[in-house]
Design an enzyme around this catalytic site. Structure first.
Site, PDB file in Angstrom:
ATOM      1  N   GLU A 488      -3.641   9.869  -2.495  1.00  6.21           N
ATOM      2  CA  GLU A 488      -3.789  10.375  -3.861  1.00  6.21           C
ATOM      3  C   GLU A 488      -4.437  11.756  -3.896  1.00  6.21           C
ATOM      4  O   GLU A 488      -4.712  12.272  -4.976  1.00  6.21           O
ATOM      5  CB  GLU A 488      -4.587   9.377  -4.699  1.00  6.21           C
ATOM      6  CG  GLU A 488      -3.800   8.100  -4.963  1.00  6.21           C
ATOM      7  CD  GLU A 488      -4.645   6.995  -5.592  1.00  6.21           C
ATOM      8  OE1 GLU A 488      -5.856   6.946  -5.289  1.00  6.21           O
ATOM      9  OE2 GLU A 488      -4.094   6.202  -6.369  1.00  6.21           O
ATOM     10  N   GLN A 602      -5.978   8.667   2.355  1.00  5.06           N
ATOM     11  CA  GLN A 602      -5.742   7.407   3.048  1.00  5.06           C
ATOM     12  C   GLN A 602      -4.340   7.446   3.628  1.00  5.06           C
ATOM     13  O   GLN A 602      -3.522   8.250   3.212  1.00  5.06           O
ATOM     14  CB  GLN A 602      -5.891   6.223   2.104  1.00  5.06           C
ATOM     15  CG  GLN A 602      -4.792   6.103   1.057  1.00  5.06           C
ATOM     16  CD  GLN A 602      -5.052   4.961   0.085  1.00  5.06           C
ATOM     17  OE1 GLN A 602      -5.664   5.147  -0.941  1.00  5.06           O
ATOM     18  NE2 GLN A 602      -4.587   3.775   0.423  1.00  5.06           N
TER      19      GLN A 602
END
Lengths: 772, 772
Positions: A488, A602
């Protein structure tokens, strides 16, 4: 990082009172049973820092959303699990003086969350302002046997005086969510009914009109003998209490057994709520605290029997992994397909107790391996039941013809989240929901699920993907514009490799699923084709065309998949070159700087490689891992587990262990300074994955289990239990060997260190480690 | 679209009462004088739909911002101009019955905004519930001569009865902004002082502690004779009033002359506010309403003398363009460098009265051409004074060494806006601020501005650009990642051509500006180098390197500049193929769908071509125009003007006129259904540009004016006046010819239809149209 908790293999223990960490402890020591959950608040009054929290699964409120600038397509409400009635409350007055640890001198204090048996105990000695000293021992649990009931044994003993104790067990439903967007209360009054030794409050959620009845019933003993007390009932708006006094001698113990129930209109007719609450409480009092506690311990023993991971030689690691497993089992039991797993479970309000893709991507493997297949299946059925809402959600965004976009955040199937770059663009979640169906079927062998539920979901998602791509005349291929991948720290990018990959994977799997259903159940197939209004030729033709002509961002020179178009235009700096004071980036850097940087929140490309690793040779995996991992800041608790698993696969045992450590004690050590908001429940499943898939090297391939285990150098041994297609296995890894015990009544064929093996029913196989 | 207003060349007229359009009329009929502005609310009570609004320039409040999800770097406050004391209020009771047009039968009603003289008049006959009829004529203005004063002549005549009229002129500062984020009031009480015929309220803004004193003083006449009334003063929190009764005969006229002043601590010591307000009011009463009105008319005549555009043969167009010019002159007078131009001026609260890039990109050319150079200069000085804040703003985002990022939205130099894709990424605003310096100097010839103020701003902005690009090893060029261009229907794109172009243009211009100051004023140059801590060699070397090695998105095959990387991957549909029911996209499509589409909100590549047209040959301009215009939905009121100018340049007179029409009467006809929020003040300047630069073909090139005019086919003639480097020109275009009158005392060299011409002092030149 805070290390104030005692290391113990089966318990979480706080020795001494840490008032400034109290909200952290309230999260860590939370109790839950899948149906309700209670933070580790004190029973007696406490004027110090606290977040009172009781959460009743399935009871939610659509809080009016708060946005800066409205975008078309945003939902107006954010559904959140409500903070419900305080059922643990017991006010204590010592000769008229309120017992409050914030106003007392705490002479000793101990809190223990016993994970083996599933209870919370707190003992302390307090000296009040008057100098009077009392000893309190409180023990409680939320029953996993009688899952609407909580029970408390609250013992109080005057140490240096004789006098009158006044006790007021109460139920207070006049509660406000800490995360209420406009400081509004979400509960309306319905009724309150207080009697001498019992009482009931029914409150109703605004807008959603759930009724929850919270009742209490209590028994008092003095010196071990039940006594009758003359309690005065009290009723206020959304509140009931019963107050009684007992004269006690120095050293005499008074015990209040408080039984409470939270019963909701989700599971009972509204008109029967009081009656059913009474029944449940009569039954609980009938059993009594001690018997309930024994049943609780037995039920937990059964859960541990299925899901425990044992680590020898590292008590810290042992405690960490058990805490994760305990919390996962407290949060979701799989008994109710309407429920799911909030990122904080029942341990806090953050993220509203709502469902994210965490469930499919991280939690599902844990429940698949450690519980009856029905548990994981209900997670899938949850999404099936939301299919119509997902279709409506996609329609709002302009998609047609039954295309389904599952929400990023939801309780009831409606989208809750309002950030355009997430809500509208982080669409890979749809892929995770499709992949979960595949994962469930390959793990359980239950391929009837496709015809029953799975196919409809797959077709809805495939329809979405086929519309979401567009033909690029410039590339002469399909492209996927304007997406946010799992990382994100990039928004609104073009051709995120992970999203494109899981999109075409979904199309491929849906085509296979259609064939499977057609060939195994032609009648059902016809029925479904009709129900879904599926134009087989045209739609599957389009899907195949997308599969055959999809563009994937790649760099030939580096031999890597590109996270998105243009990724190599970024300044190619590495995490190791970041100054320490710049970390974590999400607190230190402005958003645009994060977006422009290479840094990855991530696993993104690596998430795809993890999911589809059998497609790629080891060199490809290594090149991508070597490129992306040094650019990854792991600022999501969901990141390290995937890296641990890939590091293990690539033979980097040290780094695999390092990644495991980052999440194993995330909450116990309050690593991210945010445990006070609640525990990171969904990432706990990732920690489990690190051990089983990372260290244990467990994979499912060609309908068989594969193990390629190693053992972290500091450990003596570890073992874990898993189910697989009706088998129950116990895998133990020592320095020397791997022992696999087949606890089922049938033989199993599996692979250890890439060698096919057969283990007969109720027997073991032992395999020496391979030299690499 | 609503066409309820009467067409008139000099006035805006509403015949008959339109209560449902009242909030639109309140915006359209607004009065302002650069120092304060007042919506066209009624003086007497009105219980119908209304947005009471008085806005005092420079007095703002930092309202706590509202966001959905916080991003690092966001400002915590949104500064907004406050809705201030209601100074127009006059409660009227007719024999005890409140006069309220919402409760009365309105027998006739007329409202006129006289733009030639700058006043608002409203006349009506109302029949109250009792059957009593009154005739009211109210006339008022906010003086541009005495710019802290407003004056009202409120006349009331009983038509069918004799009786008592009770009048209560009041000042009410207990006001709440309609756009208050948390429904909070922004004003605190300071004092109120009511006397018989006068009264004062001082209120203080919370947090910013501005004091504003609003006073009133009144005179009453009966049948034209001043009468003494025995008024009863009243004081409440933030409120004063004086109430008096007059006995009137049927047909007798009572006139209340109410003089009011808004005096702020921005311009007066706090301790002298009352005293100065009294002085201002004594002076106003001394002059009297009629004389003030004459002065007002004379002052407006002078403004029109400089800025009027006359259109013969199209009264609708004439009214439209005059309304735009009138509102621009009401909004900003250039007398105070602390003030700027909010998108809604003083006509409403939307956008908080804050400054956007609209000022530099659209408004500056209007003020440059139609007012003393000081007026435009003050718009530049406004930004100069905010340079330090712009540097701090850039520091918050991680930039260093004096790099300046001007805010997207501001009042006091601090960023107010919280949408990451705008706040952090719509950085082309910085380029517009640099370009405004260039524009000002080439238009006025005042190149001393560079040494005085301009250079520091240019260096700050150039430092920003040099840090904002990064070297792409993949492209072996500098790239500009993660930006939002003028087309806000794309967010977080890479290498937006417009932004990259204006960035390197800024670097080039800054290098020239440095050389200019060095060669013209070496001492000042040294002083500035020191003050700015400019490492000349290193920094200008870097800038030159960026200029020489910048990557610009282009497509060789199509021969166009690419709005951004990957633009051709989009589905290449055209606006003409959009179903009508999909328009406007920003109301009908979800945000992600808009982002993925090719559709362009407002000129982006074409904005750059407009600004730098001399760099490109006509074919290049045409190719880009032909590519981008058909993809542009013009959903910003700032879009059509640039297209009108380019269409005119490309000889497409019909389309140029069509674009002009889209904004010329935007508010008068409430084209976008949003005029009730206020008028589109900044886009009005774009309409002016459409006429002068579009139809008139006016350009500045090589320090000379150029004209290439045409006349829209429906017009008989049009003329406009402009200043240029100390000249005053009147350009009149008829079907046959162009006449340019030089009203200055010196000759001017200029170009008409690309031919050099000289027009002597105080003479005219007439030039026939060229056949194309």
């Amino acid at each position: 990082m805070k290390q104030y908790l005692t290391v113990d293999e089966w318990s979480i223990i706080e020795e001494g009172f840490h008032p400034h960490y109290n909200q952290i402890s309230e999260s860590v020591f939370s109790l839950g049973n899948g149906r309700m959950g209670q933070r580790a608040n004190f029973e007696e009054a406490f004027t110090g820092e606290t977040l009172q929290g009781n959460y009743v699964a399935g009871v939610y409120y659509p809080d009016k959303t708060r946005v800066g600038w409205w975008k078309n397509g945003y939902p107006e409400y954010f559904a959140k699990v409500l903070n419900a009635a305080n059922w643990i409350g017991i006010d204590v007055k010592v000769a008229g003086e309120t017992l409050d640890l914030n106003q007392s001198e705490v002479l000793d204090f101990r809190r223990e969350l016993n994970m083996r048996e599933g209870w919370l105990e707190r003992t302390f000695t307090a000296q009040l302002a008057s100098g009077k000293q009392v000893r309190v021992a409180s023990k409680r649990f939320t029953s996993i046997v009688d899952d609407e009931v909580g029970a408390i044994r609250y013992s109080i003993t005057p140490l240096n005086f004789s006098g009158t104790l006044t006790l007021t067990p109460y139920v207070d439903a006049d509660i406000m969510n800490a995360d209420s967007n406009y400081d509004e209360k979400f509960w309306n009054e319905v009724l309150q009914d207080a009697q001498a030794n019992e009482g009931y409050v029914i409150a109703e959620t605004k807008k959603t009109f759930f009724h929850v009845c919270t009742g209490q019933k209590f028994v008092v003993t003095q010196n071990g003998q039940e006594i009758q007390v003359d309690a005065t009932p009290e009723e206020r708006t959304k509140f009931i209490a019963s107050t009684f006094k007992v004269a006690v001698q120095e050293g005499q113990e008074i015990v209040l057994y408080k039984y409470a129930a939270n019963i909701s209109s989700e599971n009972h007719p509204k008109e029967a709520l009081i009656e059913n609450t009474k029944k449940v409480l009569v039954s609980a009092v009938g059993k009594g605290f001690e018997q309930m506690l024994q049943e609780q311990a037995a039920a937990w023993a059964a859960k541990w029997e299925e899901s425990d991971i044992m680590i020898e030689g590292d008590a810290t690691a042992q405690q960490g992994i058990r805490f994760n497993i305990f919390q996962l089992n407290q949060t979701y039991t799989g008994e109710d397909e309407r429920l799911n797993i909030g990122p904080k479970g029942f341990t806090g309000e953050k993220y509203g107790g709502t469902t994210y893709w965490d469930t499919e991507a991280y939690c599902l493997p844990f429940y698949l391996a450690t519980a009856d297949p029905q548990v994981a299946r209900n997670l899938l059925v949850y999404r099936y039941k939301h299919l119509q809402k997902a279709i409506e959600n996609a329609e709002k965004l302009g998609f047609t013809g039954g295309a389904a976009l599952y929400p990023m955040v939801t309780i009831n199937g409606e989208e809750c989240h309002n950030e355009w770059e997430i809500t509208f663009e982080e669409i890979h979640r749809n892929g995770a929901i499709a992949h979960a169906i595949y994962d469930y079927i390959r793990y359980t062998g239950d391929d009837s699920y496709l015809a029953e539920y799975g196919l409809e979901v797959l077709v809805g998602i495939s329809r979405f993907w086929a519309q979401r791509v567009n033909w690029s005349a410039a590339k002469n291929q399909y492209v996927m514009l304007g997406v946010t991948g799992p990382n994100e720290y990039e928004n609104n990018v073009n051709n995120n490799w992970y999203t494109s990959t899981i999109a075409t994977w979904t199309l491929e799997y849906t085509l296979k699923a259609l064939q499977h259903v057609q060939s195994t159940d032609a009648a059902r197939y016809q029925e479904l084709v009709q129900k879904m209004n599926l134009n087989v030729e045209e739609e599957t033709g389009k899907w195949q065309h997308v599969i055959d002509n999809m563009y994937y961002a790649e760099d030939q020179e580096l031999g890597i998949f590109l996270q998105q178009d243009g990724f190599l235009d970024k300044e190619q700096t590495l995490v190791k070159d970041l100054p320490a004071e710049d970390r974590p980036l999400n607190q230190k850097w402005s958003w645009d700087r994060i977006l422009r940087s290479v840094f990855i929140k991530q696993a993104d490309v690596l998430q795809g490689i993890y999911l589809f690793e059998d497609r790629y040779d080891l060199d490809t995996i290594r090149r991508n891992y070597d490129f992306y991992e040094p650019r990854t800041v792991h600022e999501s608790s969901l990141s390290p587990c995937v890296h641990a698993i890939l590091a293990a696969k690539l033979g980097d045992e040290e780094r695999a262990y390092e990644f495991y450590l980052r999440t194993a004690r995330l909450d116990l050590d309050d690593y991210n300074n945010d445990t006070e908001d609640g525990c990171h429940i969904t990432s706990m499943a990732g920690t489990w994955m690190s051990v089983v898939q990372g260290f244990g090297g467990m994979r499912v391939r060609d309908n068989q289990l594969h193990f390629n285990p190693f053992i972290p150098s500091g450990w003596t041994s570890y073992s874990f239990k898993i189910r697989f297609c009706g088998h129950l296995l116990n895998i133990k890894v020592t320095k020397e060997s791997v022992t696999i015990e087949n606890q089922a009544e049938k033989a199993i064929k599996l692979n250890v260190f890439d060698q096919p093996q057969t283990i007969e029913a109720n027997s073991k196989g032992e395999f020496a480690h391979q030299l690499v």
